[in-house]
Design a protein around this motif. Sequence first.
Motif, mmCIF file in Angstrom:
data_model
loop_
_atom_site.group_PDB
_atom_site.id
_atom_site.type_symbol
_atom_site.label_atom_id
_atom_site.label_comp_id
_atom_site.label_asym_id
_atom_site.label_seq_id
_atom_site.Cartn_x
_atom_site.Cartn_y
_atom_site.Cartn_z
ATOM 1 N N GLU A 1 0.829 -1.209 0.000
ATOM 2 C CA GLU A 1 0.000 0.000 0.000
ATOM 3 C C GLU A 1 0.861 1.256 0.000
ATOM 4 O O GLU A 1 0.602 2.195 -0.768
ATOM 5 N N GLU B 1 -1.197 6.592 -1.559
ATOM 6 C CA GLU B 1 -2.571 6.745 -1.102
ATOM 7 C C GLU B 1 -3.014 5.539 -0.271
ATOM 8 O O GLU B 1 -4.116 4.999 -0.451
ATOM 9 N N ALA B 2 -2.142 5.137 0.640
ATOM 10 C CA ALA B 2 -2.456 4.000 1.510
ATOM 11 C C ALA B 2 -3.516 4.400 2.525
ATOM 12 O O ALA B 2 -3.545 5.542 2.980
ATOM 13 N N PRO B 3 -4.417 3.494 2.863
ATOM 14 C CA PRO B 3 -5.419 3.812 3.889
ATOM 15 C C PRO B 3 -4.764 4.001 5.245
ATOM 16 O O PRO B 3 -3.667 3.490 5.495
ATOM 17 N N ALA B 4 -5.429 4.727 6.126
ATOM 18 C CA ALA B 4 -4.886 4.984 7.456
ATOM 19 C C ALA B 4 -4.795 3.675 8.229
ATOM 20 O O ALA B 4 -5.622 2.771 8.054
ATOM 21 N N GLU B 5 -3.770 3.578 9.058
ATOM 22 C CA GLU B 5 -3.619 2.393 9.901
ATOM 23 C C GLU B 5 -4.810 2.287 10.849
ATOM 24 O O GLU B 5 -5.249 3.285 11.434
ATOM 25 N N SER B 6 -5.340 1.085 11.007
ATOM 26 C CA SER B 6 -6.519 0.898 11.850
ATOM 27 C C SER B 6 -6.215 1.077 13.326
ATOM 28 O O SER B 6 -7.056 1.510 14.100
ATOM 29 N N ALA C 1 -6.834 -5.369 2.046
ATOM 30 C CA ALA C 1 -7.056 -4.105 1.331
ATOM 31 C C ALA C 1 -8.493 -3.634 1.449
ATOM 32 O O ALA C 1 -8.759 -2.438 1.643
ATOM 33 N N ALA D 1 -9.473 -2.609 5.204
ATOM 34 C CA ALA D 1 -8.882 -1.329 5.597
ATOM 35 C C ALA D 1 -9.694 -0.149 5.077
ATOM 36 O O ALA D 1 -9.606 0.960 5.625
ATOM 37 N N ARG D 2 -10.477 -0.386 4.047
ATOM 38 C CA ARG D 2 -11.298 0.682 3.462
ATOM 39 C C ARG D 2 -12.774 0.523 3.820
ATOM 40 O O ARG D 2 -13.624 1.195 3.246
ATOM 41 N N THR E 1 -3.473 -7.246 -3.065
ATOM 42 C CA THR E 1 -3.607 -5.823 -2.733
ATOM 43 C C THR E 1 -3.769 -5.002 -4.003
ATOM 44 O O THR E 1 -4.615 -4.096 -4.081
ATOM 45 N N ARG F 1 -7.101 -2.827 -5.129
ATOM 46 C CA ARG F 1 -6.958 -1.396 -5.419
ATOM 47 C C ARG F 1 -7.403 -1.071 -6.841
ATOM 48 O O ARG F 1 -8.049 -0.050 -7.082
#
Length: 272
Positions: free
Chosen positions: A129, A134-139, A202, A205-206, A253, A257
């Motif tokens: 990612e 543009e990786a999603p924020a860490e959970s 992936a 996370a979104r 991944t 995406r």
Amino acid sequence: MTAAEDGTTANTARPGVVSSFVEGVGIFFGGFRLWGTSPKRMVLGMIPAAIVGVVFIALIVVLAVNAVTITDWATPFAETWDEPYRSSIRIAAAVALIAVAVVVVLYAYAAVTLLVGDPFYERIWADVERGLGEAPAESGESAWRGLLTGLGRAVGLLLLTVPTGAALFVLGFVPVVGQTVVPVLGLAVGGWFLALELTGYAFDARGVSLRDRRRLLGRRRSRTLGFGMTVAVLFLLPALSVLVMPAAVSGATVLARRALTEEAAGQLSARA
């Protein structure tokens, strides 16, 4: 790996079935690129795959040893039949059993390996990612919370494999179809469920639900099957499955995406 390599550019033209399938195969093999950027994490990703692989090989051996007993149990009605009808129906049952085993064992292997090696595979996913941008924020969720999330996802998909496996088993008794089409269908279905499971990091996370995940990948079924069936074929070879698992997480991944980007682009075009 850049965004262009990810295939998340503005081009939304849909390729044909064959080219989409080949694209999916390419996405999987592209997952091996992570060996060049994060070899240590890829090696760590092989450890849980090897551990789980030993257990599943033992289960497959048990299944193979008892295959005749299982097929005899599944076809008691054929006990009084004359030859060659009795042998024919039991051969059909054996082929059907193999098709069902492919679906269940391939998916179960991936699901259990991801659960056992969740910390390793989550890092592999995060590396991909970040490399794509543009990786999603860490959970920020705890390891136990992540394990429960993965377990819930695995159980949800496992429930879907049960009726599918039952349908394949019944089709296995159909002359000719059961011995030719059903094994291929088993590989395709196994590949489909593998793709759904491997893209979990992936999509989760979104905030994409399992239902939406199925819809997104279903709209790109040829590409998804190209990816999933390639993984499935290589998973059938125990020595390769260990090497393939971390690369499959990496490739999945990209698969997720790309589907999300195309979906967003399609929605923008529809509004224009």
